[in-house]
Design a protein around this motif. Structure first.
Motif, PDB file in Angstrom:
ATOM      1  N   GLU A   1       0.818  -1.208   0.000  1.00 35.71           N
ATOM      2  CA  GLU A   1       0.000   0.000   0.000  1.00 35.71           C
ATOM      3  C   GLU A   1       0.855   1.263   0.000  1.00 35.71           C
ATOM      4  O   GLU A   1       0.551   2.237  -0.683  1.00 35.71           O
ATOM      5  CB  GLU A   1      -0.916  -0.005   1.223  1.00 35.71           C
ATOM      6  CG  GLU A   1      -1.854   1.195   1.290  1.00 35.71           C
ATOM      7  CD  GLU A   1      -2.802   1.114   2.460  1.00 35.71           C
ATOM      8  OE1 GLU A   1      -3.532   2.087   2.692  1.00 35.71           O
ATOM      9  OE2 GLU A   1      -2.799   0.074   3.152  1.00 35.71           O
TER      10      GLU A   1
ATOM     11  N   GLN B   1     -19.165   2.999  -7.699  1.00 34.29           N
ATOM     12  CA  GLN B   1     -18.937   2.507  -6.334  1.00 34.29           C
ATOM     13  C   GLN B   1     -19.838   3.296  -5.401  1.00 34.29           C
ATOM     14  O   GLN B   1     -19.819   4.520  -5.393  1.00 34.29           O
ATOM     15  CB  GLN B   1     -17.479   2.691  -5.910  1.00 34.29           C
ATOM     16  CG  GLN B   1     -17.179   2.237  -4.491  1.00 34.29           C
ATOM     17  CD  GLN B   1     -15.729   2.465  -4.090  1.00 34.29           C
ATOM     18  OE1 GLN B   1     -14.811   2.024  -4.770  1.00 34.29           O
ATOM     19  NE2 GLN B   1     -15.533   3.166  -2.982  1.00 34.29           N
TER      20      GLN B   1
ATOM     21  N   ASN C   1     -20.003   2.639  -2.006  1.00 34.81           N
ATOM     22  CA  ASN C   1     -19.378   2.762  -0.697  1.00 34.81           C
ATOM     23  C   ASN C   1     -18.614   4.076  -0.643  1.00 34.81           C
ATOM     24  O   ASN C   1     -17.818   4.387  -1.527  1.00 34.81           O
ATOM     25  CB  ASN C   1     -18.441   1.570  -0.467  1.00 34.81           C
ATOM     26  CG  ASN C   1     -17.933   1.498   0.950  1.00 34.81           C
ATOM     27  OD1 ASN C   1     -17.380   2.470   1.464  1.00 34.81           O
ATOM     28  ND2 ASN C   1     -18.107   0.353   1.593  1.00 34.81           N
ATOM     29  N   ASP C   2     -18.860   4.869   0.395  1.00 37.47           N
ATOM     30  CA  ASP C   2     -18.218   6.191   0.491  1.00 37.47           C
ATOM     31  C   ASP C   2     -16.763   6.131   0.924  1.00 37.47           C
ATOM     32  O   ASP C   2     -16.064   7.140   0.897  1.00 37.47           O
ATOM     33  CB  ASP C   2     -18.998   7.077   1.483  1.00 37.47           C
ATOM     34  CG  ASP C   2     -20.378   7.440   0.965  1.00 37.47           C
ATOM     35  OD1 ASP C   2     -20.541   7.475  -0.269  1.00 37.47           O
ATOM     36  OD2 ASP C   2     -21.275   7.675   1.788  1.00 37.47           O
ATOM     37  N   ASP C   3     -16.303   4.968   1.330  1.00 33.58           N
ATOM     38  CA  ASP C   3     -14.940   4.829   1.826  1.00 33.58           C
ATOM     39  C   ASP C   3     -13.965   4.823   0.656  1.00 33.58           C
ATOM     40  O   ASP C   3     -13.978   3.896  -0.162  1.00 33.58           O
ATOM     41  CB  ASP C   3     -14.810   3.536   2.630  1.00 33.58           C
ATOM     42  CG  ASP C   3     -13.408   3.344   3.213  1.00 33.58           C
ATOM     43  OD1 ASP C   3     -12.565   4.245   3.033  1.00 33.58           O
ATOM     44  OD2 ASP C   3     -13.172   2.294   3.844  1.00 33.58           O
ATOM     45  N   PRO C   4     -13.092   5.833   0.530  1.00 35.65           N
ATOM     46  CA  PRO C   4     -12.149   5.859  -0.596  1.00 35.65           C
ATOM     47  C   PRO C   4     -11.149   4.707  -0.550  1.00 35.65           C
ATOM     48  O   PRO C   4     -10.520   4.397  -1.563  1.00 35.65           O
ATOM     49  CB  PRO C   4     -11.453   7.220  -0.444  1.00 35.65           C
ATOM     50  CG  PRO C   4     -11.609   7.577   1.000  1.00 35.65           C
ATOM     51  CD  PRO C   4     -12.924   7.000   1.417  1.00 35.65           C
ATOM     52  N   GLN C   5     -11.003   4.062   0.626  1.00 38.49           N
ATOM     53  CA  GLN C   5     -10.080   2.944   0.751  1.00 38.49           C
ATOM     54  C   GLN C   5     -10.771   1.588   0.607  1.00 38.49           C
ATOM     55  O   GLN C   5     -10.165   0.555   0.876  1.00 38.49           O
ATOM     56  CB  GLN C   5      -9.393   3.016   2.126  1.00 38.49           C
ATOM     57  CG  GLN C   5      -8.527   4.253   2.318  1.00 38.49           C
ATOM     58  CD  GLN C   5      -7.411   4.344   1.283  1.00 38.49           C
ATOM     59  OE1 GLN C   5      -6.757   3.351   0.981  1.00 38.49           O
ATOM     60  NE2 GLN C   5      -7.210   5.528   0.733  1.00 38.49           N
ATOM     61  N   TYR C   6     -12.029   1.613   0.169  1.00 37.33           N
ATOM     62  CA  TYR C   6     -12.804   0.372   0.086  1.00 37.33           C
ATOM     63  C   TYR C   6     -12.132  -0.655  -0.834  1.00 37.33           C
ATOM     64  O   TYR C   6     -11.972  -1.822  -0.477  1.00 37.33           O
ATOM     65  CB  TYR C   6     -14.218   0.684  -0.407  1.00 37.33           C
ATOM     66  CG  TYR C   6     -15.070  -0.540  -0.643  1.00 37.33           C
ATOM     67  CD1 TYR C   6     -15.450  -1.371   0.409  1.00 37.33           C
ATOM     68  CD2 TYR C   6     -15.504  -0.860  -1.933  1.00 37.33           C
ATOM     69  CE1 TYR C   6     -16.237  -2.490   0.185  1.00 37.33           C
ATOM     70  CE2 TYR C   6     -16.286  -1.975  -2.163  1.00 37.33           C
ATOM     71  CZ  TYR C   6     -16.650  -2.789  -1.108  1.00 37.33           C
ATOM     72  OH  TYR C   6     -17.416  -3.893  -1.337  1.00 37.33           O
TER      73      TYR C   6
ATOM     74  N   ARG D   1      -9.013  -0.836  -1.733  1.00 41.64           N
ATOM     75  CA  ARG D   1      -7.771  -1.307  -1.129  1.00 41.64           C
ATOM     76  C   ARG D   1      -8.060  -2.328  -0.034  1.00 41.64           C
ATOM     77  O   ARG D   1      -7.350  -3.322   0.091  1.00 41.64           O
ATOM     78  CB  ARG D   1      -7.005  -0.109  -0.568  1.00 41.64           C
ATOM     79  CG  ARG D   1      -5.759  -0.439   0.227  1.00 41.64           C
ATOM     80  CD  ARG D   1      -4.723  -1.156  -0.589  1.00 41.64           C
ATOM     81  NE  ARG D   1      -4.278  -0.404  -1.743  1.00 41.64           N
ATOM     82  CZ  ARG D   1      -3.357  -0.851  -2.595  1.00 41.64           C
ATOM     83  NH1 ARG D   1      -2.824  -2.042  -2.442  1.00 41.64           N
ATOM     84  NH2 ARG D   1      -3.001  -0.121  -3.633  1.00 41.64           N
ATOM     85  N   ALA D   2      -9.134  -2.110   0.737  1.00 44.29           N
ATOM     86  CA  ALA D   2      -9.491  -3.066   1.798  1.00 44.29           C
ATOM     87  C   ALA D   2      -9.873  -4.425   1.204  1.00 44.29           C
ATOM     88  O   ALA D   2      -9.493  -5.473   1.730  1.00 44.29           O
ATOM     89  CB  ALA D   2     -10.640  -2.508   2.633  1.00 44.29           C
TER      90      ALA D   2
END
Length: 452
Positions: free
Chosen positions: A78, A365, A367-372, A374-375
């Protein structure tokens, strides 16, 4: 266990300087590996910053290596991905005296007589060459893409360093076995050096997208194109980011996204061909919010069975059919893969296919998580590590990169479309035998040379 697996090494400023700097970077990796084996831990974030400093001064063709690897879950740490994302694949343009010598080498000493005008300043500069605006004697406006000197030696050297770096990372973690990825990267980069091949790709894409009025592709000027000089139509357009800076209406955002979807996926699902580099610098926006598709060096031609495998996996995820999913991965080229590994890969596939499986207008997308993303990639990587790892086939790489790269652009556009309907329109009458026949005829018409 340490997570440092891949490094992009690249260069434009001469063999000696490049070898000194990239060899030093690889040597630094080797030292860290030695420290790791002795139980020492290093600060990956600091090392990633060092990596950025090294690569920032080189900025050459193998930036694409990191871009390719970054789309494979767990193939790029990452910290490295975050630093590499900040780098630009641009090089300082050649000066006019240098351009004149290079043009004379390609078209002869009287080359300027073949143009009504030729702009001295480069309109754009990238990793392999730079583009100049010009006008032909008949008034046709053209773009002249001139390759930098000694690019074959540059690419060969960079590939050696890249393979060495990846080999060193294998000693730490071989969860993602990248042998075939490197074979694919090598083949595509070598093809990008041949502008006669890119001219054939331009002819091919004009044929494949003839029924897509929202996408424009330049045609080459045959008698002015050589292996290191590509002369083609100049297409007026604005950069995507400059358009976004004007805060366009939702309808305009959706128009750009729809054109982009057509530009990438009509060729794939109808003809088995994909543009492997969905970077925003490779297309511009027309006044009507359609797109100009540019830079067609990184093209991948797939056998019909591979495209069938993509559709089969979609159907398998739709119906939770594990047997069909396993068959699809085999069609893609995954070998000796356990069912457990397949289930892990399915999590990544569901992430990629999700917008195509819901019959409604939606963002790419939700999902509001910008790291979604990557997760998801981290969970998939952990699962692959637990099940013994995987060796991605070379055919997988550019399709995966295109899906993730395009998804990122759709996200930046803020587009809201019925992706399901767009996809269904492409695959409704899919027939592998007809695709194979159509592909063969198009490659013949466009005079595309055999691919590695």
């Amino acid at each position: 266990m340490a997570d440092e697996r891949d490094l992009d090494n690249t260069g434009m400023f001469g063999e000696l300087r490049r070898m000194v700097r990239t060899s030093g970077a690889v040597g630094g990796i080797a030292a860290r590996i030695a420290g790791h084996k002795m139980g020492l831990r290093s600060d990956r974030a600091t090392h990633a910053g060092d990596l950025k400093s090294v690569l920032g001064g080189l900025k050459g063709p193998l930036m694409k290596g990191a871009q390719l690897l970054s789309t494979i879950p767990g193939a790029l740490p990452e910290e490295y991905a975050a630093e590499l994302a900040q780098l630009q694949a641009n090089a300082p343009p050649m000066g006019w005296s240098f351009v004149r010598r290079r043009m004379a080498a390609e078209l002869g000493r009287d080359w300027e007589r073949r143009f009504r005008s030729f702009e001295h300043e480069a309109a754009a500069a990238a990793s392999l060459g730079q583009v100049h605006r010009a006008v032909l004697p008949d008034g046709r406006r053209v773009a002249c893409k001139l390759q930098y000197p000694d690019m074959q030696a540059t690419v060969d050297s960079d590939l050696r360093q890249f393979r060495m770096a990846v080999g060193l990372y294998y000693r730490i973690d071989s969860t993602i076995k990248q042998d075939d990825v490197l074979v694919e990267l090598t083949a595509r980069l070598q093809e990008e050096l041949d502008y006669l091949r890119e001219a054939a790709n331009l002819r091919l894409y004009n044929l494949m997208l003839a029924e897509c009025p929202d996408v424009s592709v330049p045609m080459p000027v045959e008698d002015l194109t050589t292996r290191r000089l590509l002369v083609m139509d100049w297409l007026d357009g604005r950069g995507v980011q400059s358009v976004l800076d004007t805060d366009p209406a939702q309808e305009q955002r959706d128009s750009m996204a729809r054109a982009l979807f057509h530009a990438w996926y009509v060729p794939l699902y109808r003809n088995g061909v994909i543009h492997g580099d969905p970077h925003m610098g490779n297309f511009t926006v027309r006044p009507d919010y359609g797109l100009n598709l540019l830079d067609l060096g990184a093209i991948r031609i797939f056998p019909a069975r591979f495209v069938q495998g993509i559709i089969d996996l979609y159907r398998a995820l739709e119906t939770n059919d594990e047997d069909l999913a396993y068959h699809a991965y085999q069609a893609w080229g995954f070998v000796n893969m356990s069912r457990e590994t397949m289930r892990v890969l399915n999590e990544w596939a569901r992430f990629v296919y999700e917008p195509l499986m819901q019959d409604r207008v939606r963002a790419i997308q939700e999902n509001d998580d910008p790291q979604y993303g990557r997760a998801v990639a981290e969970r998939v990587y952990a699962g692959l590590k637990q099940t013994g790892g995987v060796r991605p086939p070379r055919e997988f790489v550019l399709v995966d990169r295109s899906a993730i790269g395009l998804g990122s652009v759709f996200l930046r556009l803020g587009a809201k479309l019925n992706w399901y309907r767009l996809f269904q329109e492409l695959i409704a009458d899919f027939d592998a035998a007809k695709l194979a026949a159509r592909q063969e005829e198009l490659l013949r018409q466009a005079r595309v040379p055999p691919t590695a």
